[in-house]
Scaffold this motif. Structure first.
Motif, mmCIF file in Angstrom:
data_model
loop_
_atom_site.group_PDB
_atom_site.id
_atom_site.type_symbol
_atom_site.label_atom_id
_atom_site.label_comp_id
_atom_site.label_asym_id
_atom_site.label_seq_id
_atom_site.Cartn_x
_atom_site.Cartn_y
_atom_site.Cartn_z
ATOM 1 N N PHE A 1 0.823 -1.172 0.009
ATOM 2 C CA PHE A 1 -0.137 0.107 0.015
ATOM 3 C C PHE A 1 0.996 1.272 -0.072
ATOM 4 O O PHE A 1 0.639 2.321 -0.863
ATOM 5 C CB PHE A 1 -0.875 0.049 1.102
ATOM 6 C CG PHE A 1 -1.836 1.255 1.292
ATOM 7 C CD1 PHE A 1 -3.006 1.404 0.440
ATOM 8 C CD2 PHE A 1 -1.307 2.321 2.077
ATOM 9 C CE1 PHE A 1 -3.813 2.564 0.725
ATOM 10 C CE2 PHE A 1 -2.158 3.630 2.204
ATOM 11 C CZ PHE A 1 -3.294 3.622 1.259
ATOM 12 N N ASN A 2 1.808 1.149 0.846
ATOM 13 C CA ASN A 2 2.838 2.362 1.003
ATOM 14 C C ASN A 2 3.398 2.772 -0.344
ATOM 15 O O ASN A 2 3.592 3.744 -0.931
ATOM 16 C CB ASN A 2 3.886 2.535 2.079
ATOM 17 C CG ASN A 2 2.702 2.762 3.621
ATOM 18 O OD1 ASN A 2 2.079 3.390 3.322
ATOM 19 N ND2 ASN A 2 3.237 1.890 4.403
ATOM 20 N N LEU A 3 4.091 1.793 -0.955
ATOM 21 C CA LEU A 3 4.692 1.666 -2.240
ATOM 22 C C LEU A 3 3.776 2.323 -3.271
ATOM 23 O O LEU A 3 3.980 3.434 -3.998
ATOM 24 C CB LEU A 3 5.129 0.539 -2.560
ATOM 25 C CG LEU A 3 6.024 0.323 -3.957
ATOM 26 C CD1 LEU A 3 7.356 1.234 -3.922
ATOM 27 C CD2 LEU A 3 6.532 -1.190 -4.547
ATOM 28 N N GLY A 4 2.559 1.781 -3.295
ATOM 29 C CA GLY A 4 1.563 2.365 -4.370
ATOM 30 C C GLY A 4 1.200 3.765 -3.978
ATOM 31 O O GLY A 4 0.988 4.541 -5.117
ATOM 32 N N PHE A 5 0.987 3.808 -2.862
ATOM 33 C CA PHE A 5 0.523 5.370 -2.389
ATOM 34 C C PHE A 5 1.612 6.502 -2.649
ATOM 35 O O PHE A 5 1.214 7.387 -3.290
ATOM 36 C CB PHE A 5 0.245 5.275 -1.045
ATOM 37 C CG PHE A 5 -0.655 6.601 -0.506
ATOM 38 C CD1 PHE A 5 -1.843 6.543 -0.509
ATOM 39 C CD2 PHE A 5 0.176 7.584 -0.050
ATOM 40 C CE1 PHE A 5 -2.542 7.835 -0.068
ATOM 41 C CE2 PHE A 5 -0.769 8.973 0.262
ATOM 42 C CZ PHE A 5 -1.969 9.091 0.479
ATOM 43 N N ASP A 6 2.662 6.112 -2.753
ATOM 44 C CA ASP A 6 3.804 6.977 -2.854
ATOM 45 C C ASP A 6 4.129 7.184 -4.260
ATOM 46 O O ASP A 6 4.333 8.402 -4.828
ATOM 47 C CB ASP A 6 5.218 6.637 -2.074
ATOM 48 C CG ASP A 6 5.376 6.776 -0.641
ATOM 49 O OD1 ASP A 6 4.408 7.433 -0.191
ATOM 50 O OD2 ASP A 6 6.395 6.324 0.056
ATOM 51 N N HIS A 7 4.061 5.893 -4.983
ATOM 52 C CA HIS A 7 3.950 6.271 -6.762
ATOM 53 C C HIS A 7 3.005 7.189 -7.148
ATOM 54 O O HIS A 7 3.256 7.890 -8.014
ATOM 55 C CB HIS A 7 4.100 5.046 -7.148
ATOM 56 C CG HIS A 7 5.079 4.182 -7.215
ATOM 57 N ND1 HIS A 7 6.286 4.506 -8.015
ATOM 58 C CD2 HIS A 7 5.810 3.200 -6.517
ATOM 59 C CE1 HIS A 7 7.605 3.790 -7.867
ATOM 60 N NE2 HIS A 7 6.894 2.937 -6.927
ATOM 61 N N HIS B 1 -4.508 8.566 3.496
ATOM 62 C CA HIS B 1 -3.586 7.701 3.592
ATOM 63 C C HIS B 1 -3.856 6.538 4.628
ATOM 64 O O HIS B 1 -4.141 5.197 4.455
ATOM 65 C CB HIS B 1 -2.148 7.852 3.951
ATOM 66 C CG HIS B 1 -1.156 6.970 4.093
ATOM 67 N ND1 HIS B 1 -0.771 6.335 5.471
ATOM 68 C CD2 HIS B 1 -0.397 6.393 2.995
ATOM 69 C CE1 HIS B 1 0.372 5.578 5.053
ATOM 70 N NE2 HIS B 1 0.585 5.407 3.836
ATOM 71 N N ALA B 2 -4.213 6.914 6.112
ATOM 72 C CA ALA B 2 -4.570 6.313 7.207
ATOM 73 C C ALA B 2 -5.899 5.348 6.731
ATOM 74 O O ALA B 2 -6.095 4.225 6.877
ATOM 75 C CB ALA B 2 -4.582 7.015 8.405
ATOM 76 N N VAL B 3 -6.940 6.275 6.471
ATOM 77 C CA VAL B 3 -8.300 5.770 6.127
ATOM 78 C C VAL B 3 -8.063 4.633 4.860
ATOM 79 O O VAL B 3 -8.742 3.699 5.141
ATOM 80 C CB VAL B 3 -9.318 6.926 5.817
ATOM 81 C CG1 VAL B 3 -10.432 6.347 5.449
ATOM 82 C CG2 VAL B 3 -9.483 7.820 7.147
ATOM 83 N N LEU B 4 -7.622 4.971 3.929
ATOM 84 C CA LEU B 4 -7.228 4.154 2.728
ATOM 85 C C LEU B 4 -6.969 2.584 3.266
ATOM 86 O O LEU B 4 -7.156 1.631 2.835
ATOM 87 C CB LEU B 4 -7.056 4.649 1.484
ATOM 88 C CG LEU B 4 -7.647 5.596 0.764
ATOM 89 C CD1 LEU B 4 -6.924 6.360 -0.147
ATOM 90 C CD2 LEU B 4 -9.015 5.111 0.178
ATOM 91 N N PHE B 5 -5.707 3.018 3.848
ATOM 92 C CA PHE B 5 -4.944 1.784 4.483
ATOM 93 C C PHE B 5 -5.877 0.581 5.327
ATOM 94 O O PHE B 5 -6.016 -0.388 5.056
ATOM 95 C CB PHE B 5 -3.815 2.054 5.401
ATOM 96 C CG PHE B 5 -3.146 0.940 5.777
ATOM 97 C CD1 PHE B 5 -2.042 0.325 4.984
ATOM 98 C CD2 PHE B 5 -3.173 0.702 7.101
ATOM 99 C CE1 PHE B 5 -1.451 -0.786 5.427
ATOM 100 C CE2 PHE B 5 -2.463 -0.454 7.631
ATOM 101 C CZ PHE B 5 -1.579 -1.077 6.759
ATOM 102 N N GLU B 6 -6.611 1.322 6.267
ATOM 103 C CA GLU B 6 -7.648 0.723 7.163
ATOM 104 C C GLU B 6 -8.636 -0.053 6.506
ATOM 105 O O GLU B 6 -8.955 -1.088 6.792
ATOM 106 C CB GLU B 6 -7.888 1.601 8.374
ATOM 107 C CG GLU B 6 -6.894 1.804 9.143
ATOM 108 C CD GLU B 6 -5.976 0.568 9.924
ATOM 109 O OE1 GLU B 6 -6.817 -0.354 10.213
ATOM 110 O OE2 GLU B 6 -4.897 1.025 10.087
#
Length: 146
Positions: free
Chosen positions: A55-61, A80-85
């Protein structure tokens, strides 16, 4: 953007700190034996670790492509936090139901309570992590220069 070693450090530290908090707290709140809560927590941590990395890799990209930077504003940190959860709940509910031998609704309620904790925890952890290990962004190329 963060490198692989930094992302691995992020995931491992996130999960170890989280497990040390949720195992005793979850056992107490949900009335589940500590060993079972620890096992559920460890299994969930492994699943979450994989999800966290991807998720963090995709979000950063996505941020780099859309904004030209991976730096996060307050609003982006909340998103970021909401989508991750949300993604993690979808993955974890069947696991929790199966492992504890409970129904999907009960597992969903348990997972939503944990997601509430993790929503706040992820926000605070990521903010602190970025402060402790700040990004060193590369200079952006000037338009028209090779």
């Amino acid at each position: 953007m963060r490198g692989t070693a930094d992302r691995i450090r992020h995931v491992i530290s996130f999960e170890i700190i989280a497990l040390s908090i949720i195992t005793p707290l979850g056992a107490w709140v949900f009335g589940v034996p500590m060993v079972e809560m620890g096992a559920v927590g460890a299994g969930a941590a492994l699943i979450a670790a994989g999800w966290n990395y991807l998720f963090n890799l995709g979000f950063d990209h996505a941020l780099a492509r859309l904004r030209g930077s991976v730096r996060k504003t307050l609003g982006l940190r909340v998103l970021h936090a909401v989508l991750f959860e949300i993604g993690l709940v979808v993955v974890l509910v069947p696991f929790v139901a199966w492992f504890l031998g409970i129904g999907l609704v009960e597992a969903l309620l348990m997972d939503l309570a944990l997601a509430g904790f993790f929503l706040v925890y992820a926000f605070a952890f990521n903010w602190a992590y970025d402060a402790l290990f700040p990004l060193r962004e590369l200079p952006r190329p000037v338009a028209g220069r090779a």
